[in-house]
Design an enzyme around this catalytic site. Structure first.
Site, PDB file in Angstrom:
ATOM      1  N   ILE A  58       0.735  -1.034  -0.037  1.00 21.54           N
ATOM      2  CA  ILE A  58       0.087  -0.122  -0.261  1.00 21.54           C
ATOM      3  C   ILE A  58       0.724   1.201  -0.181  1.00 21.54           C
ATOM      4  O   ILE A  58       0.658   2.394   0.263  1.00 21.54           O
ATOM      5  CB  ILE A  58      -0.809   0.075   1.465  1.00 21.54           C
ATOM      6  CG1 ILE A  58      -2.178   1.036   1.011  1.00 21.54           C
ATOM      7  CG2 ILE A  58      -0.704   0.224   2.224  1.00 21.54           C
ATOM      8  CD1 ILE A  58      -3.536   1.482   1.879  1.00 21.54           C
ATOM      9  N   LYS A  59       1.919   1.196   0.677  1.00 20.50           N
ATOM     10  CA  LYS A  59       2.752   2.319   0.670  1.00 20.50           C
ATOM     11  C   LYS A  59       3.300   3.123  -0.667  1.00 20.50           C
ATOM     12  O   LYS A  59       3.551   4.758  -0.774  1.00 20.50           O
ATOM     13  CB  LYS A  59       4.442   1.544   1.578  1.00 20.50           C
ATOM     14  CG  LYS A  59       3.994   1.364   2.667  1.00 20.50           C
ATOM     15  CD  LYS A  59       3.345   2.588   3.707  1.00 20.50           C
ATOM     16  CE  LYS A  59       3.803   2.269   5.037  1.00 20.50           C
ATOM     17  NZ  LYS A  59       3.273   3.334   5.408  1.00 20.50           N
ATOM     18  N   ASP A  60       2.972   2.241  -1.455  1.00 19.73           N
ATOM     19  CA  ASP A  60       3.398   2.969  -3.401  1.00 19.73           C
ATOM     20  C   ASP A  60       1.993   4.536  -3.771  1.00 19.73           C
ATOM     21  O   ASP A  60       2.602   5.208  -3.826  1.00 19.73           O
ATOM     22  CB  ASP A  60       2.772   1.705  -4.005  1.00 19.73           C
ATOM     23  CG  ASP A  60       3.736   0.657  -4.485  1.00 19.73           C
ATOM     24  OD1 ASP A  60       4.900   0.691  -3.516  1.00 19.73           O
ATOM     25  OD2 ASP A  60       3.537  -0.295  -4.705  1.00 19.73           O
TER      26      ASP A  60
END
Length: 453
Positions: free
Chosen positions: A43-45
Site C-alpha cells: 500500500i505504501k506505493d
C-alpha cells in the site's frame, strides 16, 4: 491499445476479496483490500508517489536530488520505484529487525541502505529516526521524506484508498480494520469514509510494545509500554502526526506469535500470500468479532506481500526457534529436529583445553561431550572451564581429561521430555540422545525451554 505509460500508472485500484476460511467465526461479510497488487507489492506505493509529487510541486524536491527516508521497507520500495522513473537517488535507513528480504529488495531497485539498531530510544543518535534525519541535513540537494509527519501520507489515502473502498462496497461498508504504523492509511481512509457515513467504525490494530492503544484510551504516552517486538510494519514508540486518534473508534493489540501464525493461515487457507501486518489484522478482527453482525460489511486491509517474509514467518525453523509453531513435541528426538542435520561437536580426551575453548567460541556453544576410543567419557562446560581458568591460566595447555566433568547421560530417541528434563540439573547441563547407527546429538536446557515456551 490499453497500457500504462510507466509503472507508476499501475498504482491503486486494488481488488477487494471475500475471506471465507480464516474469518469463519465472524458473522459479517469480511472483505480484504489486497494491496499487494500495487507495483511495489504494498500500500505504501500510494503515499510514496503522493509525497514525491507534492514535494516536487512546492520545490522541496529538486531535479537530480536524493530522497532520504527511514523505512520498514515498504515505503522505501514505493519511493524507489518513483525515483527510478523520475530520476532521483535514494538513501533508506532501516532497522535491523526488518527482514533481510526487504533490505535486499531495496538494494535491488538501486537504493543505498543504511541499517540501524532496533532496540534504542528514538532520540538516540543511532536510531533510524535520528540517522535518517541527520542524513537529510548533511546530504546536498536532498529531501528528507519523514512519512510519520508528512501530511501527504494521509492525503494519499483520503484521495485514493478511501474512495476505492467506498465505491467497491457500493457504500455498504460498516467497519474498517487496519494495522497502524505511520498512521497515514488509517487516518486518510477513515476521514474519507466517515465523511461519507459517520456511522462507519474504524478499528486500529496495534502490537504489544507499542504505545497507540493506551494513548488512545487514556491520553497517556506510557514509556513503560515500549519494548522490542517482532511484528513488522505496525506499532510505534512515538506518536506520528499522521495518526489522527479522533478518527479511530478503538484499538486492539495482537501478540507477535498470533501475528505470525495468522500470516501463515491467510496463505494456507485463503491462498492469499501476504505479509506480517495482515496476520495481525486478521487476528485483531477475530478479537473484535462481538462488534460485528450478519448484516455488516467489514473491510480489512492487507498491506504487503508475503515474499518479504519468506525467511521469517514462512520459515518453519524461524517460527520454531521463537516458539511460534504449535507442534506436538513429546520426545527427545522432537527436541532436536531443527539441528539433526548438523554433526555433534565433540573433543578428545587428549586434546588441549584451548581446543575446546576455540570450538565453543567458533560455534557459540556452552557444552561439549568428551570422547575417547571407547565412547563418551566426560564433558566440558564453559562455566567449569572459566572457573578453572581463573584459578590457573595454564590450564589452556592441559589435556582435556585433566579438567573434564562427568559424561552427559544418554537417552534413547523416544525418551519423553519429562525424562530428559529430569536429567538436566545445575551439575549436569546437557543430555545426549542416541539416534541409532552410532549417531548422537546433544539436548541442552535451551532446547527444552524453547519447546515449552
Amino acid at each position: 491499445m490499453k497500457y500504462a505509460k510507466n509503472i507508476l500508472e499501475t498504482i491503486g485500484n486494488t481488488p477487494l476479496v471475500q475471506l471465507n476460511s480464516v474469518t469463519k467465526e465472524v458473522p459479517a461479510l469480511v472483505l480484504a483490500k489486497v494491496e499487494t497488487f500495487n507495483p511495489g507489492n504494498s500500500i505504501k506505493d500510494r503515499m510514496a508517489l503522493k509525497m514525491i509529487e507534492d514535494a516536487e510541486a512546492d520545490g522541496r524536491l529538486k531535479p537530480g536530488g536524493t530522497i532520504i527516508e527511514g523505512t520498514s521497507g515498504n515505503t522505501g520500495m514505493g519511493l524507489a520505484l518513483a525515483a527510478i522513473i523520475k530520476g532521483y537517488k535514494c538513501i533508506f535507513v532501516i532497522s535491523d529487525k526488518q527482514s533481510k528480504e526487504k533490505m535486499d529488495i531495496l538494494r535491488a531497485v538501486g537504493a543505498e541502505v543504511v541499517v540501524c539498531p532496533t532496540n534504542v530510544d528514538p532520540s538516540d543518535p543511532r536510531s533510524y529516526y535520528s540517522v535518517s534525519k541527520r542524513l537529510g541535513e548533511e546530504t546536498p540537494n536532498s529531501w528528507y521524506v519523514n512519512q510519520y509527519d508528512n501530511p501527504s501520507n494521509a492525503l494519499a489515502h483520503y484521495e485514493q484508498t478511501g474512495p476505492e473502498i467506498w465505491e467497491q462496497t457500493d457504500g455498504k461498508i460498516t467497519h474498517f480494520v487496519v494495522g497502524v504504523g505511520t498512521g497515514g492509511t488509517i487516518s486518510g481512509t477513515a476521514k474519507y469514509l466517515k465523511e461519507k457515513n459517520p456511522n462507519i467504525k474504524v478499528w486500529g490494530i496495534d502490537t504489544y510494545g507499542s504505545v497507540f492503544k493506551k494513548y488512545h484510551e487514556t491520553g497517556v504516552f506510557d514509556e513503560n509500554e515500549i519494548y522490542p517486538y517482532i511484528t513488522e510494519g505496525i506499532g510505534e514508540d512515538i506518536l506520528p502526526k499522521n495518526v489522527d486518534f479522533s478518527l479511530i473508534d478503538g484499538f486492539t493489540k495482537v501478540t507477535d506469535k498470533d501475528a505470525a501464525v495468522y500470516t501463515r493461515k491467510i496463505a494456507k487457507e485463503e491462498g492469499i500470500f501476504v505479509g506480517n501486518s495482515a496476520g495481525s489484522a486478521i487476528k485483531g478482527l477475530l478479537q473484535l468479532k462481538e462488534h460485528f453482525t450478519k448484516d455488516d460489511v467489514v473491510v480489512v486491509l492487507f498491506h504487503d506481500h508475503g515474499s518479504r517474509y519468506v525467511g521469517k514467518m514462512f520459515n518453519d525453523a524461524w517460527m520454531r526457534e521463537r516458539g511460534f509453531l504449535d507442534e506436538k513435541i513429546t520426545t527427545a528426538e522432537d527436541l532436536i529436529k531443527d539441528h539433526t542435520d548438523k554433526p555433534l561437536l565433540t573433543v578428545q580426551t587428549e586434546e588441549l583445553v584451548s581446543h575446546a575453548i576455540e570450538r565453543m567460541r567458533a560455534f557459540k556453544i556452552s557444552q561439549i561431550p568428551v570422547r575417547d576410543a571407547n565412547g563418551f567419557v566426560g564433558s566440558i562446560d564453559e562455566t567449569d572451564v572459566l572457573r578453572s581458568y581463573l584459578e590457573d591460566a595454564n590450564i589452556a595447555n592441559l589435556p582435556i581429561k585433566k579438567v573434564m566433568g562427568a559424561a552427559f547421560p544418554i537417552v534413547p530417541k523416544n525418551a519423553s521430555i519429562e525424562e530428559v528434563s529430569k536429567l538436566i540439573t545445575k551439575e549436569n547441563q546437557a543430555v545426549l540422545v542416541d539416534l541409532g547407527n552410532d549417531t548422537y546429538h546433544i539436548i541442552t536446557k535451551h532446547d527444552i525451554i524453547s519447546a515449552i515456551s
